[in-house]
Design a protein around this motif. Structure first.
Motif, mmCIF file in Angstrom:
data_model
loop_
_atom_site.group_PDB
_atom_site.id
_atom_site.type_symbol
_atom_site.label_atom_id
_atom_site.label_comp_id
_atom_site.label_asym_id
_atom_site.label_seq_id
_atom_site.Cartn_x
_atom_site.Cartn_y
_atom_site.Cartn_z
ATOM 1 N N UNK A 42 0.853 -1.198 0.000
ATOM 2 C CA UNK A 42 0.000 0.000 0.000
ATOM 3 C C UNK A 42 0.879 1.236 0.000
ATOM 4 N N UNK A 43 0.309 2.343 -0.444
ATOM 5 C CA UNK A 43 1.030 3.602 -0.426
ATOM 6 C C UNK A 43 1.937 3.756 -1.631
ATOM 7 N N UNK A 44 2.862 4.705 -1.521
ATOM 8 C CA UNK A 44 3.782 4.958 -2.624
ATOM 9 C C UNK A 44 5.089 5.513 -2.095
ATOM 10 N N UNK A 45 6.094 5.448 -2.960
ATOM 11 C CA UNK A 45 7.413 5.954 -2.610
ATOM 12 C C UNK A 45 8.274 6.048 -3.849
ATOM 13 N N UNK A 46 9.581 6.086 -3.620
ATOM 14 C CA UNK A 46 10.531 6.254 -4.712
ATOM 15 C C UNK A 46 11.690 5.288 -4.551
ATOM 16 N N UNK A 47 12.141 4.726 -5.661
ATOM 17 C CA UNK A 47 13.313 3.864 -5.692
ATOM 18 C C UNK A 47 14.248 4.420 -6.755
ATOM 19 N N UNK A 48 15.397 4.907 -6.327
ATOM 20 C CA UNK A 48 16.384 5.503 -7.242
ATOM 21 C C UNK A 48 15.743 6.516 -8.187
ATOM 22 N N UNK A 49 14.842 7.336 -7.646
ATOM 23 C CA UNK A 49 14.204 8.405 -8.406
ATOM 24 C C UNK A 49 12.981 7.999 -9.204
ATOM 25 N N UNK A 50 12.612 6.723 -9.168
ATOM 26 C CA UNK A 50 11.445 6.229 -9.905
ATOM 27 C C UNK A 50 10.306 6.004 -8.922
ATOM 28 N N UNK A 51 9.116 6.486 -9.255
ATOM 29 C CA UNK A 51 7.973 6.310 -8.369
ATOM 30 C C UNK A 51 7.501 4.861 -8.387
ATOM 31 N N UNK A 52 7.239 4.320 -7.215
ATOM 32 C CA UNK A 52 6.662 2.983 -7.069
ATOM 33 C C UNK A 52 5.442 3.097 -6.166
ATOM 34 N N UNK A 53 4.453 2.251 -6.406
ATOM 35 C CA UNK A 53 3.224 2.320 -5.615
ATOM 36 C C UNK A 53 2.641 0.922 -5.426
ATOM 37 N N UNK A 54 1.441 0.860 -4.875
ATOM 38 C CA UNK A 54 0.780 -0.399 -4.550
ATOM 39 C C UNK A 54 0.904 -1.413 -5.688
ATOM 40 N N UNK A 55 1.300 -2.627 -5.338
ATOM 41 C CA UNK A 55 1.480 -3.780 -6.234
ATOM 42 C C UNK A 55 2.710 -3.672 -7.133
ATOM 43 N N UNK A 56 3.562 -2.669 -6.920
ATOM 44 C CA UNK A 56 4.831 -2.587 -7.636
ATOM 45 C C UNK A 56 5.903 -3.279 -6.806
ATOM 46 N N UNK A 57 6.971 -3.680 -7.450
ATOM 47 C CA UNK A 57 8.105 -4.246 -6.738
ATOM 48 C C UNK A 57 9.387 -3.651 -7.303
ATOM 49 N N UNK A 58 10.451 -3.724 -6.524
ATOM 50 C CA UNK A 58 11.751 -3.288 -7.004
ATOM 51 C C UNK A 58 12.833 -4.152 -6.384
ATOM 52 N N UNK A 69 12.527 5.584 -0.473
ATOM 53 C CA UNK A 69 11.791 6.119 0.663
ATOM 54 C C UNK A 69 10.346 6.381 0.289
ATOM 55 N N UNK A 70 9.561 6.644 1.312
ATOM 56 C CA UNK A 70 8.128 6.817 1.142
ATOM 57 C C UNK A 70 7.757 8.193 0.609
ATOM 58 N N UNK A 71 6.593 8.291 0.044
ATOM 59 C CA UNK A 71 5.954 9.564 -0.266
ATOM 60 C C UNK A 71 5.201 9.928 1.004
ATOM 61 N N UNK A 72 5.599 10.977 1.669
ATOM 62 C CA UNK A 72 5.027 11.304 2.977
ATOM 63 C C UNK A 72 3.547 11.669 2.924
ATOM 64 N N UNK A 73 3.008 11.920 1.731
ATOM 65 C CA UNK A 73 1.568 12.167 1.584
ATOM 66 C C UNK A 73 0.781 10.866 1.473
ATOM 67 N N UNK A 74 1.493 9.759 1.186
ATOM 68 C CA UNK A 74 0.861 8.450 1.008
ATOM 69 C C UNK A 74 1.856 7.384 1.502
ATOM 70 N N UNK A 75 2.091 7.337 2.804
ATOM 71 C CA UNK A 75 3.127 6.492 3.405
ATOM 72 C C UNK A 75 2.953 5.036 2.987
ATOM 73 N N UNK A 76 4.062 4.427 2.582
ATOM 74 C CA UNK A 76 3.966 3.069 2.071
ATOM 75 C C UNK A 76 4.078 2.002 3.135
ATOM 76 N N UNK A 77 3.670 0.833 2.711
ATOM 77 C CA UNK A 77 3.745 -0.393 3.494
ATOM 78 C C UNK A 77 4.279 -1.444 2.523
ATOM 79 N N UNK A 78 5.366 -2.117 2.883
ATOM 80 C CA UNK A 78 5.943 -3.108 1.977
ATOM 81 C C UNK A 78 6.620 -4.225 2.753
ATOM 82 N N UNK A 79 6.846 -5.336 2.063
ATOM 83 C CA UNK A 79 7.663 -6.387 2.650
ATOM 84 C C UNK A 79 8.849 -6.628 1.731
ATOM 85 N N UNK A 80 9.888 -7.240 2.279
ATOM 86 C CA UNK A 80 11.094 -7.499 1.515
ATOM 87 C C UNK A 80 11.687 -8.837 1.918
ATOM 88 N N UNK A 81 12.491 -9.376 1.018
ATOM 89 C CA UNK A 81 13.225 -10.605 1.277
ATOM 90 C C UNK A 81 14.632 -10.447 0.693
#
Length: 90
Positions: A42-58, A69-81
């Motif tokens: 959920x939410x959105x953020x940025x990975x190396x200057x590229x916007x990522x959001x819900x259901x995206x992966x990097x 990092x997160x977009x502070x207007x739409x704080x993200x929630x993610x998991x990682x491995x």
């Protein structure tokens, strides 16, 4: 989490090292020794200057400094491995 190893028939190995869950407004910028796959729930953020959001992966590559990092207007929630090994490098 104890290391979990998967061995392929071609003698290649894949090591699952860590996993985690994040729900925050944090910002990260560092290189890690293995691969790290992030999946945004959920939410959105940025990975190396590229916007990522819900259901995206990097994917962070070994020893490569990545900035995300997160977009502070739409704080993200993610998991990682985290994983490494000769099978991961292919």
């Amino acid at each position: 989490m104890p290391n979990m190893v998967v061995e392929h028939s071609n003698n290649k190995h894949l090591y699952f090292e860590e996993f985690g869950y994040v729900q925050s407004g944090s910002y990260y910028g560092k290189a890690r020794p293995g691969y790290r796959l992030h999946f945004v729930l959920n939410g959105s953020g940025y990975f190396n200057g590229i916007e990522v959001s819900t259901k995206n992966y990097f994917l962070s590559f070994p020893n490569s400094p990545d900035y995300y990092g997160t977009d502070f207007k739409n704080v993200w929630e993610y998991f990682w491995i985290s994983f490494s090994g000769s099978a991961a490098d292919e």
